[in-house]
Design a protein around this motif. Structure first.
Motif, PDB file in Angstrom:
ATOM      1  N   VAL A 202       0.814  -1.212   0.000  1.00 30.53           N
ATOM      2  CA  VAL A 202       0.000   0.000   0.000  1.00 30.53           C
ATOM      3  C   VAL A 202       0.854   1.272   0.000  1.00 30.53           C
ATOM      4  CG1 VAL A 202      -0.166   0.162   2.511  1.00 30.53           C
ATOM      5  CG2 VAL A 202      -2.018   1.079   1.099  1.00 30.53           C
ATOM      6  N   LYS A 203       2.091   1.220   0.501  1.00 25.47           N
ATOM      7  CA  LYS A 203       2.894   2.432   0.609  1.00 25.47           C
ATOM      8  C   LYS A 203       3.136   3.098  -0.746  1.00 25.47           C
ATOM      9  CE  LYS A 203       7.316   4.219   2.290  1.00 25.47           C
ATOM     10  NZ  LYS A 203       8.605   3.882   2.950  1.00 25.47           N
ATOM     11  N   VAL A 205       1.366   2.923  -3.381  1.00 26.77           N
ATOM     12  CA  VAL A 205       0.074   3.394  -3.892  1.00 26.77           C
ATOM     13  C   VAL A 205      -0.313   4.691  -3.185  1.00 26.77           C
ATOM     14  CG1 VAL A 205      -2.334   2.768  -4.298  1.00 26.77           C
ATOM     15  CG2 VAL A 205      -0.567   1.002  -4.360  1.00 26.77           C
ATOM     16  N   ARG A 206      -0.040   4.793  -1.889  1.00 24.26           N
ATOM     17  CA  ARG A 206      -0.300   6.036  -1.156  1.00 24.26           C
ATOM     18  C   ARG A 206       0.561   7.165  -1.720  1.00 24.26           C
ATOM     19  NH1 ARG A 206      -0.307   3.156   4.232  1.00 24.26           N
ATOM     20  NH2 ARG A 206      -2.494   2.884   4.812  1.00 24.26           N
ATOM     21  N   GLU A 207       1.821   6.851  -2.046  1.00 29.61           N
ATOM     22  CA  GLU A 207       2.703   7.877  -2.608  1.00 29.61           C
ATOM     23  C   GLU A 207       2.165   8.364  -3.953  1.00 29.61           C
ATOM     24  OE1 GLU A 207       6.427   5.906  -2.793  1.00 29.61           O
ATOM     25  OE2 GLU A 207       6.872   6.141  -0.657  1.00 29.61           O
ATOM     26  N   ARG A 209      -0.950   8.541  -4.743  1.00 27.76           N
ATOM     27  CA  ARG A 209      -2.084   9.429  -4.417  1.00 27.76           C
ATOM     28  C   ARG A 209      -1.572  10.811  -4.039  1.00 27.76           C
ATOM     29  NH1 ARG A 209      -5.182  12.511  -4.552  1.00 27.76           N
ATOM     30  NH2 ARG A 209      -7.294  12.661  -3.679  1.00 27.76           N
ATOM     31  N   GLY A 210      -0.426  10.898  -3.367  1.00 27.37           N
ATOM     32  CA  GLY A 210       0.144  12.197  -3.040  1.00 27.37           C
ATOM     33  C   GLY A 210       0.572  12.951  -4.287  1.00 27.37           C
ATOM     34  N   GLU A 231      -4.512  -4.742   0.826  1.00 25.22           N
ATOM     35  CA  GLU A 231      -4.555  -3.390   1.389  1.00 25.22           C
ATOM     36  C   GLU A 231      -4.332  -2.345   0.309  1.00 25.22           C
ATOM     37  OE1 GLU A 231      -2.526  -0.856   5.081  1.00 25.22           O
ATOM     38  OE2 GLU A 231      -1.686  -2.782   4.440  1.00 25.22           O
ATOM     39  N   ALA A 232      -3.412  -2.622  -0.625  1.00 24.99           N
ATOM     40  CA  ALA A 232      -3.157  -1.689  -1.710  1.00 24.99           C
ATOM     41  C   ALA A 232      -4.372  -1.582  -2.626  1.00 24.99           C
ATOM     42  CB  ALA A 232      -1.937  -2.146  -2.507  1.00 24.99           C
ATOM     43  N   PHE A 235      -7.073   0.589  -0.897  1.00 18.97           N
ATOM     44  CA  PHE A 235      -6.752   2.019  -0.921  1.00 18.97           C
ATOM     45  C   PHE A 235      -6.925   2.591  -2.320  1.00 18.97           C
ATOM     46  CE2 PHE A 235      -3.821   5.560  -1.441  1.00 18.97           C
ATOM     47  CZ  PHE A 235      -4.099   6.337  -0.329  1.00 18.97           C
ATOM     48  N   GLU A 238     -10.524   3.418  -3.324  1.00 19.90           N
ATOM     49  CA  GLU A 238     -11.102   4.592  -2.668  1.00 19.90           C
ATOM     50  C   GLU A 238     -10.534   5.905  -3.210  1.00 19.90           C
ATOM     51  OE1 GLU A 238     -10.176   4.015   1.390  1.00 19.90           O
ATOM     52  OE2 GLU A 238     -11.531   2.303   1.682  1.00 19.90           O
ATOM     53  N   ASN A 239      -9.475   5.842  -4.022  1.00 18.84           N
ATOM     54  CA  ASN A 239      -8.795   7.077  -4.428  1.00 18.84           C
ATOM     55  C   ASN A 239      -8.611   7.199  -5.936  1.00 18.84           C
ATOM     56  OD1 ASN A 239      -7.664   8.481  -1.750  1.00 18.84           O
ATOM     57  ND2 ASN A 239      -7.473   6.254  -1.480  1.00 18.84           N
TER      58      ASN A 239
END
Length: 315
Positions: A202-203, A205-207, A209-210, A231-232, A235, A238-239
C-alpha cells in the motif's frame, strides 16, 4: 608479501642499481664520484695530518668509480635511445600478449578481424531465441526500465501522448499522460510502474495518491506485473487509482490489433531486455556476488554505486 620475506631479500648494490636503472642514474653516480675525486676527498682528508695518507688511496678509487659509472651510463644511453623508425618501443612484458594477438588475427577470416574482442567471444554462445508471442512469463522477465518504456509505448499506440520522467528520483511517477485537447500541456493522469517480483504494497500506492494531489490530476494508473496486496487494492479503489497487474496488462496487449501487438513485442524484446538498467547512469548493470547473495551493480563502479536487488524469478 610477508614481512619475513621482505626482510630476507638482499638489497641491491650500487653496481646493480646502475646496470638496471635509467642511464641518468649511472651518469649521476659518475658525477658524484668525479666531485669526490676532485673536491671532497682532497678537501676533507688533505689537511688532516693523520688521515692525509688516505688521499692517495681514495682519489684513484673515486676516479675508477667515475670511469666505471660513466661507461655504464654510455652503454645504458645507447640501449635506451629512441629507434629511427616512428614505431614506439614495446615493453618486454607486452610482447607475449601482442604475439598472441597477432597469431589470433592471422587465424581469423578478414571479416572477423574488424569485430571487437568481446563480440568475438560472445559468438561462441548461441543467442536466446526471440519470443514470438506475448505471455505472462515474458512480461515478468522484462527489466524495469524496458517495462517502463513498454508502458509508455502502449499508451502511445492507443493514441495518448505519454512522456516518461528522467532517470533518478522520479517523485513517485514514471509516466505522465496528456489527453486534454484544449490544454495540450496539462497533465491529465500519472502512471507509476514497478517491475517487481512480488506484490506491491500500500505504501507506493499512497505515494502515487500524493502525486495526484500535488499535480492536481484526478486519474492515476499503477502498473505492476506481479500484482498488489489486498490493502493496496482497497486504498486504490477509494482514491481513483487503477491497478494493472500482469494478467490484466497481458489482456490489454492481446486486444490490440495484430500489427500494433507485434510492434510492441518487437520493442519490448529488442537487444538485452532482461538485464536491469542502472537507475542513475542508464547503462546495463552486471551481476555481482556478496556475502548476502547475488545482486546487480553498476558497471561504472566506483564512480556510480547504484545497486538493485536481483529478481529471483529472472532466469
Amino acid at each position: 608479501m610477508s614481512r619475513r620475506y621482505r626482510r630476507s631479500r638482499r638489497d641491491p648494490g650500487l653496481f646493480e642499481i646502475a646496470t638496471t636503472s635509467d642511464w641518468k642514474v649511472s651518469a649521476a653516480m659518475a658525477a658524484v664520484c668525479l666531485v669526490a675525486a676532485t673536491v671532497l676527498i682532497p678537501a676533507v682528508l688533505g689537511n688532516n695530518r693523520i688521515l692525509g695518507g688516505l688521499v692517495q688511496v681514495f682519489v684513484p678509487l673515486a676516479w675508477l668509480m667515475t670511469v666505471l659509472f660513466g661507461s655504464i651510463a654510455l652503454i645504458r644511453f645507447s640501449q635506451q635511445r629512441p629507434q629511427a623508425t616512428p614505431t614506439p618501443p614495446r615493453s618486454p612484458a607486452s610482447r607475449p600478449t601482442q604475439a598472441a594477438v597477432r597469431a589470433t588475427e592471422t587465424s581469423l577470416p578478414e571479416a572477423d578481424k574488424a569485430l571487437p574482442a568481446k563480440s568475438l567471444a560472445s559468438t561462441a554462445a548461441a543467442p536466446e531465441p526471440r519470443p514470438t508471442a506475448w505471455s505472462r512469463e515474458l512480461i515478468d522477465r522484462i527489466e524495469w526500465k524496458r517495462f517502463e518504456d513498454l508502458c509508455r509505448a502502449f499508451y502511445r499506440v492507443k493514441g495518448i501522448r505519454a512522456e516518461t520522467t528522467p532517470l533518478g528520483a522520479d517523485g513517485g511517477v514514471d509516466i505522465r499522460l496528456f489527453q486534454d485537447d484544449t490544454a495540450p500541456e496539462r497533465c491529465t493522469a500519472v502512471v507509476q510502474c514497478k517491475a517487481w517480483n512480488q506484490a506491491v504494497g500500500v505504501k507506493p500506492v499512497r505515494e502515487l495518491r500524493g502525486v495526484m494531489a500535488h499535480e492536481r490530476v484526478n486519474k492515476a494508473f499503477f502498473m505492476a506485473p506481479n500484482g498488489f496486496t489486498d490493502e493496496a487494492r482497497a486504498f486504490a479503489a477509494e482514491n481513483r487509482i487503477t491497478l494493472l497487474d500482469g494478467k490484466l496488462f497481458l489482456a490489454m496487449l492481446e486486444r490490440l490489433p495484430e500489427p500494433l501487438r507485434q510492434q510492441l513485442l518487437d520493442f519490448a524484446t529488442e537487444g538485452d531486455w532482461t538485464t536491469p538498467t542502472c537507475p542513475s547512469c542508464g547503462v546495463k548493470m552486471a551481476a555481482r556476488d556478496s556475502k548476502r547473495g547475488r545482486f546487480w551493480g553498476c558497471t561504472h563502479f566506483p564512480r556510480c554505486r547504484a545497486t538493485l536487488q536481483m529478481r529471483s524469478a529472472t532466469p
